[in-house]
Design a protein around this motif. Structure first.
Motif, short mmCIF file in Angstrom:
data_model
loop_
_atom_site.label_atom_id
_atom_site.label_comp_id
_atom_site.label_asym_id
_atom_site.label_seq_id
_atom_site.Cartn_x
_atom_site.Cartn_y
_atom_site.Cartn_z
N SER A 122 53.48 33.79 34.22
CA SER A 122 52.60 34.68 34.89
C SER A 122 52.78 34.35 36.36
CB SER A 122 51.22 34.55 34.43
OG SER A 122 50.68 33.43 34.64
N VAL A 186 38.37 37.88 39.72
CA VAL A 186 39.61 37.54 38.93
C VAL A 186 40.36 38.78 38.43
CG1 VAL A 186 39.27 35.13 38.20
CG2 VAL A 186 38.25 36.96 36.94
N ASP A 187 39.91 40.00 38.40
CA ASP A 187 40.18 41.01 37.99
C ASP A 187 40.13 42.18 39.03
OD1 ASP A 187 37.75 41.72 37.97
OD2 ASP A 187 37.73 42.88 36.14
N THR A 190 43.68 43.82 39.52
CA THR A 190 44.43 44.31 38.35
C THR A 190 45.34 45.59 38.56
OG1 THR A 190 43.02 43.34 36.93
CG2 THR A 190 44.21 44.68 35.73
N TYR A 191 46.52 45.50 38.07
CA TYR A 191 47.72 46.73 38.25
C TYR A 191 48.03 46.83 39.63
CZ TYR A 191 47.21 47.83 33.61
OH TYR A 191 47.21 47.85 32.06
N ILE A 217 48.39 36.63 40.63
CA ILE A 217 47.81 36.97 39.41
C ILE A 217 46.56 36.28 39.01
CG2 ILE A 217 49.15 34.72 38.57
CD1 ILE A 217 48.85 37.71 36.40
N ALA A 221 46.54 40.83 39.91
CA ALA A 221 47.63 41.57 40.64
C ALA A 221 48.74 41.64 39.64
CB ALA A 221 47.75 41.03 41.95
N LYS A 222 49.57 42.57 39.86
CA LYS A 222 51.07 42.82 39.16
C LYS A 222 51.84 41.99 40.04
CE LYS A 222 53.99 46.55 37.79
NZ LYS A 222 53.26 47.06 36.74
N LEU A 275 36.68 29.49 36.97
CA LEU A 275 37.60 30.61 37.26
C LEU A 275 37.84 30.46 38.75
CD1 LEU A 275 35.18 33.66 36.07
CD2 LEU A 275 37.37 32.83 35.13
N ARG A 381 44.95 27.38 37.96
CA ARG A 381 43.78 27.77 36.96
C ARG A 381 42.85 26.85 36.64
NH1 ARG A 381 48.15 31.22 33.88
NH2 ARG A 381 47.99 33.14 35.25
N PHE A 383 40.26 27.42 34.25
CA PHE A 383 39.82 27.98 33.16
C PHE A 383 39.23 26.80 32.37
CE2 PHE A 383 43.07 31.35 33.28
CZ PHE A 383 42.34 32.05 34.03
#
Lengths: 418, 165
Positions: A122, A186-187, A190-191, A217, A221-222, A275, A381, A383
């Motif tokens: 990723s 964190v999103d 996205t894309y 990422i 993000a892409k 996060l 990360r 997590f």
């Protein structure tokens, strides 16, 4: 070279691409590692092509569980090794040639501005720092691309990140991206592509840009992408890649949103568990007791990071009860750190120096946390359970903060060390 | 994966269920779905997999499958016997990986919000409907883009490419 969609369009044989369009595009480089390559190879074999699309454009790096931690991970590496030999893969990194893939590939001169790179990892988005369109995919996509040289893409929308001002002492690329993820969530991307522009970028080193693009990422993000300025051209020349300066320019569809980052007021950031978006200025981080500090990874395992850590650690000792693990990200970074005398500083401070490996970042090996333990880490990360037991905690920061915190045993602003 | 009607019990999860929670990296030393499935969601709850029965459904919030590109995550979900994943939204790489390995995934913020843990669900993939048999609620799921449906109908990317040859 300009922005992400333009690069994608060129590789798809198109004049332009509308955000959301699905296209097949030819890729310039296909990457996998010891965790993702075995599955990619199995899928590749199912296609029965009998050869990789280009022996010079497939890159395999055995960096995650190496030097092998157990029999199962050794078997995976043996499997990839046999494949690399059988198919004459030119860019196969094993043993003493291993670096953490996203530290290694730019140094090897494998990343060119305007190129399209996919990787079964990723953090492949790192290469956007050098003006490439680079994105992570899964093993099947990468296995198929190893055979066909192609992959399908959804043309991304783009978010403009406007960077202004001058970096404050002890802040860098890591703080730019942690702050940004904190703003976006964190999103939040996205894309999307994160496209970094503005006068402030000149003040961020190429190493710092690689760090910032690496964590695109973590906002979903892409890809993340920077323009190519004189600094980037000089970096590329130093690794044997000829390039010209090229600013990022939006296509006719422009940006869906814009964000501003003012470096003049950007303090070192710390992302609290669990996060990367839980970013706060270092001064606002809780004064928790730390058990471990990790300096390295595809995010912060480059020369600038090694030097920053040494600058903080020079003449100081790691606090009792804290394990400091420093991981130079590649053989070049390792050797240069040694030649510059940084290893003496690390060893005098009481640090462990690891060979280049992803190791503890993903809870693989070389620094796993027990239940209840806390680490500050320059990785990407935090997590739940990322570095070990599910009841352990990871705080993300830049290398200077991680080094200062190792010295005091709690989260510390390097500017406040006496 | 098209055409099937799936039935199972809902396991409700929160937002941002990342791939480290789905399958911790330490287990990424095999590609075997069943072996991976033994550790499904161990990072979230070590006892989780013991409660899963074949055909059960994962119901997540936003950003399901975020984080690493590990295709082992959808493989572990399949290997543990989960029939379909419903979520408010999916992370980009997880979405592609699921389609590539033939794990049905449905994006429905309405269904993801309304379904309770333990509800019995019936999912009709061809019709694009989710029925909560416990509450009687029914949800329509928007169709996949045509290209994606082609991939799904072929049984994933590799079969799709083989058909093109």
């Amino acid at each position: 070279m300009s922005q992400s969609r333009k690069i994608l369009a060129r590789h798809a044989g198109r004049e332009s691409l509308k955000p959301g369009e699905l296209v097949e595009a030819s890729v310039d480089l296909v990457l996998a590692n010891d965790i993702t390559a075995p599955l990619a190879i199995e899928e590749f074999e199912k296609l029965g092509r009998g050869k990789v699309f280009d022996t010079g454009k497939v890159v395999l790096v055995l960096d995650h569980f190496t030097p092998n931690r157990d029999i199962a991970s050794a078997e995976q590496c043996a499997f990839v090794r046999r494949f690399a030999r059988q198919y004459s893969v030119e860019h196969f990194y094993d043993g003493g040639e291993v670096g953490i893939e996203h530290v290694l590939l730019p140094e090897e001169g494998l990343i060119a501005p305007g190129s399209l790179v996919i990787g079964a990892d990723s953090h492949t988005c790192t290469y956007g720092a050098l003006g490439a369109f680079a994105t992570g995919m899964g093993s099947t996509d990468v296995g198929a691309a190893m055979a066909t040289g192609k992959a399908w893409f959804r043309a991304p929308e783009a978010i403009k990140v406007n960077v202004t001002g001058k970096l404050r002492p002890w802040s860098g690329g890591k703080d730019v991206i942690l702050y940004l993820i904190g703003r976006l969530g964190v999103d939040g991307a996205t894309y999307h592509s994160l496209e970094f522009v503005g006068d402030g970028i000149a003040d961020i080193s190429v190493d710092g840009r690689l760090t910032a693009a690496n964590m695109a990422i973590e906002a979903g993000a892409k890809n993340g992408i920077f323009g190519v300025d004189l600094q980037a051209v000089e970096y590329l020349a130093s690794v044997g890649v000829a390039a010209e300066e090229q600013a990022l320019e939006p296509d006719e569809y422009g940006y869906t949103s814009e964000l501003d980052i003012d470096l003049d007021v950007l303090e070192p950031q710390v992302a609290l568990p669990h996060l990367p978006s839980n970013a706060v200025p270092v001064g606002e981080a809780p004064k928790v007791k730390l058990d471990q500090s990790v300096i390295g990874s595809c995010t912060n395992g480059r020369m600038e990071d090694m030097r920053l850590a040494a600058e903080v650690l020079r003449g100081r000792k790691v606090a009792t009860g804290v394990r400091l693990i420093i991981i130079p990200g590649s053989p070049r970074v390792y050797r240069k750190s040694m030649e510059e005398g940084l290893f003496d500083i690390y060893l005098d401070a009481g640090a462990v120096i690891s060979p280049p490996t992803c190791g503890p970042c993903l809870g693989g090996h070389m620094g796993i946390l027990a239940a209840g333990e806390r680490a500050i880490s320059t990785t990407n990360r935090n997590f739940t359970g990322r570095m070990g037991h599910r009841e352990s905690e990871v705080y993300l920061s830049n290398p200077a903060v991680a080094a200062a915190s190792a010295v005091t045993g709690t989260i510390t602003d390097p500017g406040e060390l006496s | 994966m098209s055409g099937a009607v799936l039935e199972g019990k809902a396991h409700k999860l929160g937002d941002h269920v990342n791939t480290d929670l789905i399958i911790p990296a330490t287990y990424l030393v095999t590609n075997d779905p069943v072996e991976l499935g033994c550790h499904l969601l161990e990072g979230h709850d070590p006892d989780f997999v013991a409660r899963v029965e074949p055909g059960d459904v994962l119901v997540g919030g936003i950003n399901f499958g975020s984080g690493s590109s590990r295709e082992h995550a959808p493989l572990a979900i399949k290997g543990a016997g989960i029939s379909v994943v419903i979520a408010s939204s999916f992370a980009r790489i997880f979405y592609r990986n699921s389609i590539n390995v033939g794990l049905p995934i449905l994006e429905s913020p309405e269904a993801a919000a309304a379904i309770n843990d333990g509800d019995s669900l019936r999912v009709d993939l061809a019709a694009g409907t989710i029925e909560d048999l416990t509450t009687g609620e029914k949800f329509e799921v928007p169709a996949y883009p045509e290209f994606m449906q082609g991939l799904i109908d072929s049984g994933g990317l590799i079969n799709y490419l083989k058909k093109q040859e």
